[in-house]
Design a protein around this motif. Structure first.
Motif, PDB file in Angstrom:
ATOM      1  N   ALA A 673       0.824  -1.212   0.000  1.00 36.89           N
ATOM      2  CA  ALA A 673       0.000   0.000   0.000  1.00 36.89           C
ATOM      3  C   ALA A 673       0.857   1.261   0.000  1.00 36.89           C
ATOM      4  N   LEU A 674       1.963   1.246   0.734  1.00 41.38           N
ATOM      5  CA  LEU A 674       2.836   2.421   0.792  1.00 41.38           C
ATOM      6  C   LEU A 674       3.491   2.707  -0.557  1.00 41.38           C
ATOM      7  N   ARG A 675       3.792   1.660  -1.323  1.00 45.92           N
ATOM      8  CA  ARG A 675       4.432   1.858  -2.623  1.00 45.92           C
ATOM      9  C   ARG A 675       3.426   2.212  -3.720  1.00 45.92           C
ATOM     10  N   SER A 676       2.156   2.037  -3.436  1.00 45.54           N
ATOM     11  CA  SER A 676       1.135   2.235  -4.459  1.00 45.54           C
ATOM     12  C   SER A 676       0.861   3.718  -4.687  1.00 45.54           C
ATOM     13  N   GLU A 677       0.408   4.051  -5.897  1.00 44.25           N
ATOM     14  CA  GLU A 677      -0.029   5.413  -6.184  1.00 44.25           C
ATOM     15  C   GLU A 677      -1.453   5.650  -5.694  1.00 44.25           C
ATOM     16  N   ARG A 678      -2.145   4.570  -5.345  1.00 46.89           N
ATOM     17  CA  ARG A 678      -3.509   4.715  -4.840  1.00 46.89           C
ATOM     18  C   ARG A 678      -3.478   5.185  -3.389  1.00 46.89           C
ATOM     19  N   ARG A 679      -4.522   5.836  -2.949  1.00 46.34           N
ATOM     20  CA  ARG A 679      -4.617   6.329  -1.572  1.00 46.34           C
ATOM     21  C   ARG A 679      -5.391   5.299  -0.746  1.00 46.34           C
ATOM     22  N   TYR A 680      -4.656   4.428  -0.081  1.00 44.40           N
ATOM     23  CA  TYR A 680      -5.292   3.397   0.738  1.00 44.40           C
ATOM     24  C   TYR A 680      -5.659   3.960   2.106  1.00 44.40           C
ATOM     25  N   LEU A 681      -6.784   3.492   2.631  1.00 44.43           N
ATOM     26  CA  LEU A 681      -7.315   3.973   3.905  1.00 44.43           C
ATOM     27  C   LEU A 681      -7.454   2.806   4.869  1.00 44.43           C
ATOM     28  N   ALA A 682      -7.495   3.103   6.155  1.00 43.37           N
ATOM     29  CA  ALA A 682      -7.782   2.065   7.149  1.00 43.37           C
ATOM     30  C   ALA A 682      -9.113   1.409   6.802  1.00 43.37           C
ATOM     31  N   GLY A 683      -9.133   0.087   6.841  1.00 49.78           N
ATOM     32  CA  GLY A 683     -10.324  -0.665   6.454  1.00 49.78           C
ATOM     33  C   GLY A 683     -10.236  -1.229   5.053  1.00 49.78           C
ATOM     34  N   ASP A 684      -9.341  -0.687   4.223  1.00 42.25           N
ATOM     35  CA  ASP A 684      -9.155  -1.240   2.881  1.00 42.25           C
ATOM     36  C   ASP A 684      -8.515  -2.625   2.973  1.00 42.25           C
ATOM     37  N   GLN A 685      -8.804  -3.447   1.978  1.00 36.79           N
ATOM     38  CA  GLN A 685      -8.152  -4.741   1.851  1.00 36.79           C
ATOM     39  C   GLN A 685      -7.158  -4.696   0.697  1.00 36.79           C
ATOM     40  N   VAL A 686      -6.007  -5.304   0.905  1.00 38.36           N
ATOM     41  CA  VAL A 686      -4.931  -5.290  -0.081  1.00 38.36           C
ATOM     42  C   VAL A 686      -4.546  -6.728  -0.389  1.00 38.36           C
ATOM     43  N   SER A 687      -4.494  -7.071  -1.675  1.00 35.71           N
ATOM     44  CA  SER A 687      -4.064  -8.403  -2.100  1.00 35.71           C
ATOM     45  C   SER A 687      -2.703  -8.292  -2.780  1.00 35.71           C
ATOM     46  N   TYR A 688      -1.814  -9.198  -2.440  1.00 35.23           N
ATOM     47  CA  TYR A 688      -0.466  -9.144  -2.991  1.00 35.23           C
ATOM     48  C   TYR A 688       0.052 -10.554  -3.241  1.00 35.23           C
ATOM     49  N   TYR A 689       1.120 -10.633  -4.038  1.00 33.09           N
ATOM     50  CA  TYR A 689       1.802 -11.904  -4.273  1.00 33.09           C
ATOM     51  C   TYR A 689       3.285 -11.697  -4.010  1.00 33.09           C
ATOM     52  N   VAL A 690       4.029 -12.779  -3.936  1.00 32.81           N
ATOM     53  CA  VAL A 690       5.455 -12.719  -3.626  1.00 32.81           C
ATOM     54  C   VAL A 690       6.251 -12.851  -4.914  1.00 32.81           C
ATOM     55  N   ALA A 691       7.151 -11.900  -5.145  1.00 36.24           N
ATOM     56  CA  ALA A 691       8.028 -11.912  -6.311  1.00 36.24           C
ATOM     57  C   ALA A 691       9.466 -12.184  -5.838  1.00 36.24           C
ATOM     58  N   GLY A 692      10.437 -11.684  -6.558  1.00 41.74           N
ATOM     59  CA  GLY A 692      11.824 -11.897  -6.166  1.00 41.74           C
ATOM     60  C   GLY A 692      12.338 -13.253  -6.612  1.00 41.74           C
ATOM     61  N   GLU A 693      13.523 -13.607  -6.120  1.00 38.71           N
ATOM     62  CA  GLU A 693      14.168 -14.860  -6.513  1.00 38.71           C
ATOM     63  C   GLU A 693      14.566 -15.655  -5.283  1.00 38.71           C
ATOM     64  N   GLY A 694      14.445 -16.966  -5.381  1.00 36.63           N
ATOM     65  CA  GLY A 694      14.866 -17.844  -4.300  1.00 36.63           C
ATOM     66  C   GLY A 694      13.744 -18.153  -3.338  1.00 36.63           C
ATOM     67  N   ALA A 695      13.834 -19.335  -2.725  1.00 39.31           N
ATOM     68  CA  ALA A 695      12.757 -19.804  -1.843  1.00 39.31           C
ATOM     69  C   ALA A 695      12.730 -19.071  -0.515  1.00 39.31           C
ATOM     70  N   ASN A 696      13.843 -18.452  -0.122  1.00 39.37           N
ATOM     71  CA  ASN A 696      13.929 -17.862   1.219  1.00 39.37           C
ATOM     72  C   ASN A 696      13.888 -16.342   1.205  1.00 39.37           C
ATOM     73  N   VAL A 697      13.162 -15.755   0.273  1.00 41.21           N
ATOM     74  CA  VAL A 697      13.082 -14.292   0.197  1.00 41.21           C
ATOM     75  C   VAL A 697      12.373 -13.731   1.425  1.00 41.21           C
ATOM     76  N   VAL A 698      12.685 -12.477   1.742  1.00 42.68           N
ATOM     77  CA  VAL A 698      11.958 -11.759   2.788  1.00 42.68           C
ATOM     78  C   VAL A 698      10.667 -11.249   2.157  1.00 42.68           C
ATOM     79  N   VAL A 699       9.540 -11.749   2.635  1.00 42.90           N
ATOM     80  CA  VAL A 699       8.264 -11.508   1.948  1.00 42.90           C
ATOM     81  C   VAL A 699       7.937 -10.023   1.898  1.00 42.90           C
ATOM     82  N   ASN A 700       8.059  -9.310   3.021  1.00 42.26           N
ATOM     83  CA  ASN A 700       7.614  -7.910   3.013  1.00 42.26           C
ATOM     84  C   ASN A 700       8.470  -7.023   2.118  1.00 42.26           C
ATOM     85  N   GLN A 701       9.650  -7.521   1.695  1.00 44.07           N
ATOM     86  CA  GLN A 701      10.496  -6.756   0.778  1.00 44.07           C
ATOM     87  C   GLN A 701      10.292  -7.174  -0.675  1.00 44.07           C
TER      88      GLN A 701
END
Length: 739
Positions: A673-701
């Protein structure tokens, strides 16, 4: 007021037999207003209210500059004085003075007073008044409301704080059969909300119902009405709804929500009713409106279905279909409420609580209020809660892991209830023996005593009785839990432990009795024994005879143990098992099989794997695993199976402050939500997937919003998702490779 109805057991039903009370509300400082449904109208009467609290001694109020009347109470328990006040303001002044003098917080142990905070509950405790006395369920006027809303493009879920979102339809119905659709094509949003208010005032329902009402519809209506300057005068006195933050406890889950109260009416959320009923009905697994409607067989064959994500498109391109869908939603809500409400309706005739609170309050708190009511009526002193102490757990023991076929489940909770009743169980502090009287009364009511049948609707009373009986069984079992509860006034951990130990011994004897008759016990969890009957027990009558014979041999009293039958069962722990019923319905139980941490693709694989295992096709499971791995490697799994969806409980600024202050670990949804151009508000729902490389990535990054996924250049982290699937595969591999 109407004439009194025939008296019932006052311990169970209170000592005021005023009939047909539909609501009680505080009016001013010295009165409550009681609403009652008469044959052709709703009447209301203002009744004097003398608020009160219990004291450890009358000198506790020495020095307080206020007026009160103090009565001594019988017995020697801690709270041995009852102080009555001329009005609510005087009570609150005394309470604040006592808190300051004690130097403790409101919920701290060892306070010198006992206080029922809600004035309405306090009146119900003191007066013995209950709801719906002598009144059939079908006399209650219940109104249903459902919203359809427009979602701004680029967002996954609607938010009433967003400028571009709006209400597009308000569907309404009530239990008389009346219906109305307020169209967003014919009216602007402010007019729609004004019409909603007008219909509520004109129809004057006792109850307003909706599905997911507290967490969606009511907050949405409140915010949009504020935006348009529409006054939500929904109360019978012309007042607006009152609201507060609250939490609903179901099992180990804590569900936050916004609790609303409307003067003179009750607000019932059938989503919460479904959560509550699933404890009594283990076959109710999903709580969405359509799932519950199908479960109870109330979904119409011609019912209109659309996907929630497509509601905005339908409003723009095919509004008639959207409006039919909305009306079908309120019709199903009406039917679901009729199926799910009986337990709460009947218990509102018993407990000193609002009807709407019966769907939300935990049983231990409600039982405590009932105990206090009787002690207040008989002017007896009240004990403070006992300190917590260890209590033996109910039997949880796995004997056969893997797959078993033709499985019976025997309900065990009636054994613990029988131990309490026949062992004359009561808390040590229960001088008046109210607890055993409650146990006896609830069991008689569960057996079909007159108040049960008199509350049922004249048309199709059987469903009402069946639902009420099932939930009364949960309530009877909750009496055992009450003994071990930490903060109630008549708890007794030693008594709870004795009941559990005695019940566990009877359960083990019962298991031995089954095995002595050729059955094999698969597992025993706190609620049931699962067993495979001997080969010569081949039909339902023989199953029942087996159970009755084992019960008669093992138990010192007659107990009816409800019986369920399953085609197959997979067990991997005392409480971890999958059950396949005779209609091919699969239910998963326990933390290993029903974890909320499983993404949809892993849950889907687990369910498919278990079906193969239970259908005697375990040889196909490795191929199923490779099929999923190949689909992941080639980006063929739909993103909806891989994504995680989270609700933003805090604003983004609040989240950042917590992370900087070390009070919050970084979380994927907020980082997206912080990286998005959209203005997210408390109560909004956010859907995301995991990108990056390798099985042991840090998810929030390495998480990305689902809208960033490009099917031409898919970038989901295949190694990460394959690794999580492999962990699940390895966890269960021994069960389909051995033998």
């Amino acid at each position: 007021m109407c004439p009194s109805t025939p008296a019932y057991d006052p311990v169970l039903f209170g000592r005021d037999a005023t009939p047909s009370v539909t609501a009680v509300e505080l009016e001013g400082n010295r009165h409550v207003r009681i609403y009652a449904r008469e044959p052709s109208r709703v009447s209301s009467t203002a009744v004097p209210f003398e608020p009160f609290l219990w004291l450890t001694s009358e000198d506790r109020l020495a020095g307080w500059k206020g007026e009160c009347r103090i009565e001594p109470l019988a017995g020697t328990h801690a709270f041995r004085r009852l102080a009555f006040f001329p009005d609510v303001d005087s009570l609150e002044s005394a309470r604040a003075w006592l808190l300051r003098k004690s130097g403790k917080g409101q919920n701290a142990p060892g306070l010198p007073f006992l206080y029922v905070r809600d004035p309405v509950q306090q009146y119900l405790v003191g007066s013995g008044t209950t709801h719906f006395n002598g009144m059939r369920f079908d006399r209650l006027l219940r109104m249903q409301v459902d919203l359809e809303v427009y979602r701004t493009a680029g967002f996954e879920f609607p938010n009433p704080l967003r400028e571009g979102d709006r209400i597009t339809a308000v569907a309404m119905s009530d239990s008389s059969g009346w219906e109305r659709l307020i169209s967003g094509r014919d009216h602007d949003e402010g007019t729609m909300l004004a019409e909603l208010v007008r219909e509520v005032r004109e129809r004057d329902p006792d109850v307003i119902e909706g599905h997911n009402f507290f967490r969606f519809d009511l907050p949405y209506v409140e915010e949009r009405a504020r935006r348009h300057g529409v006054s939500l005068t929904l109360g019978r006195d012309g007042s607006r709804p009152r609201r507060r933050s609250a939490r609903f406890l179901v099992g180990d889950r804590v569900i936050p929500y916004r609790h609303y109260e409307i003067h003179g009416r009750h607000v019932i959320d059938t989503w919460f009713l479904a959560q509550r009923h699933s404890r009594a009905d283990r076959t109710l697994k999903r709580n969405g409106l359509k799932d519950v409607a199908r479960h109870f067989g109330v979904a119409a064959a011609e019912r209109t279905y659309i996907r929630g994500a497509e509601a905005s498109w339908y409003f723009d391109h095919d509004p008639d279909t959207l409006f039919r869908y909305a009306l079908d939603d309120v019709r199903e809500t009406r039917a679901i409420s009729a199926a799910l409400s009986p337990g709460c309706y009947l218990q509102a005739r018993i407990f000193p609580c609002r009807y709407q609170d019966m769907a939300l309050v935990d049983e231990a708190t409600a039982i405590d209020r009932l105990m206090l009511r009787e002690y207040h009526a008989r002017r007896h002193s009240v004990p403070g809660p006992m300190n917590p102490a260890p209590v033996t757990g109910k039997v949880a023991e796995s004997r056969i892991e893997g797959v078993s076929r033709r499985v019976l489940r025997c309900e065990l909770n009636p054994i613990y209830a029988a131990v309490m009743r026949h062992g004359h169980c009561r808390p040590r502090s229960d001088d008046l023996e109210v607890f055993p009287a409650l146990l006896r009364g609830l069991q008689e009511l569960q057996g079909g005593a007159a108040p049960m049948t008199e509350a049922a609707p004249e048309r199709d009373p059987s469903r009402f009785v069946a639902t009420a009986r099932a939930e009364l069984a949960v309530l009877v079992d909750a009496l055992h839990g009450y003994l071990a509860a930490p903060a109630v006034h008549f708890n007794d951990h030693e008594a709870a432990d004795r009941v559990t130990r005695a019940g566990a011994e009877h359960v083990r004897r019962l298991a031995e009795g089954f095995e002595a008759r050729g059955a094999r016990v698969v597992t025993m969890d706190p609620g049931g024994i699962y067993l495979v009957p001997p080969a010569d027990v081949v039909d339902g009558a023989a199953d029942q005879a087996l159970v009755e014979a084992a019960v008669a041999a093992a138990l010192p009293w007659k107990v009816d143990l409800p019986l369920a039958r399953y085609r197959a069962m997979f067990c991997c722990g005392a409480e971890d098992h999958a059950l396949l019923d005779h209609e091919d319905g699969l239910s998963l139980n326990g933390p290993r099989l029903n974890s909320r941490g499983l993404e949809r693709y892993r849950r889907k694989w687990l369910e498919e794997m278990l079906r193969l295992l239970l259908d005697e096709r375990k040889g196909e499971i490795p191929a199923l695993y490779e099929q999923y791995r190949e689909a992941l490697a080639n980006h063929r799994l739909d993103l909806s199976l891989l994504k995680r969806t989270e609700t933003l409980r805090d604003s983004l600024d609040e989240y950042q402050m917590k992370v900087k202050g070390g009070k919050q670990h970084p979380r994927g949804a907020y980082e997206v939500a912080l990286r998005s151009e959209r203005r997210y508000l408390a109560g909004d729902q956010v859907s995301y997937y995991v990108a990056g490389e390798g099985a042991n990535v840090v998810v929030n990054q390495n998480c990305r919003h689902v809208s960033e996924w490009d099917p031409a250049r898919p970038d989901e982290n295949v190694d990460y998702y394959k690794s999580r699937l492999r962990d699940l595969y390895e966890q269960f591999r021994p069960f389909f490779t051995k033998g």
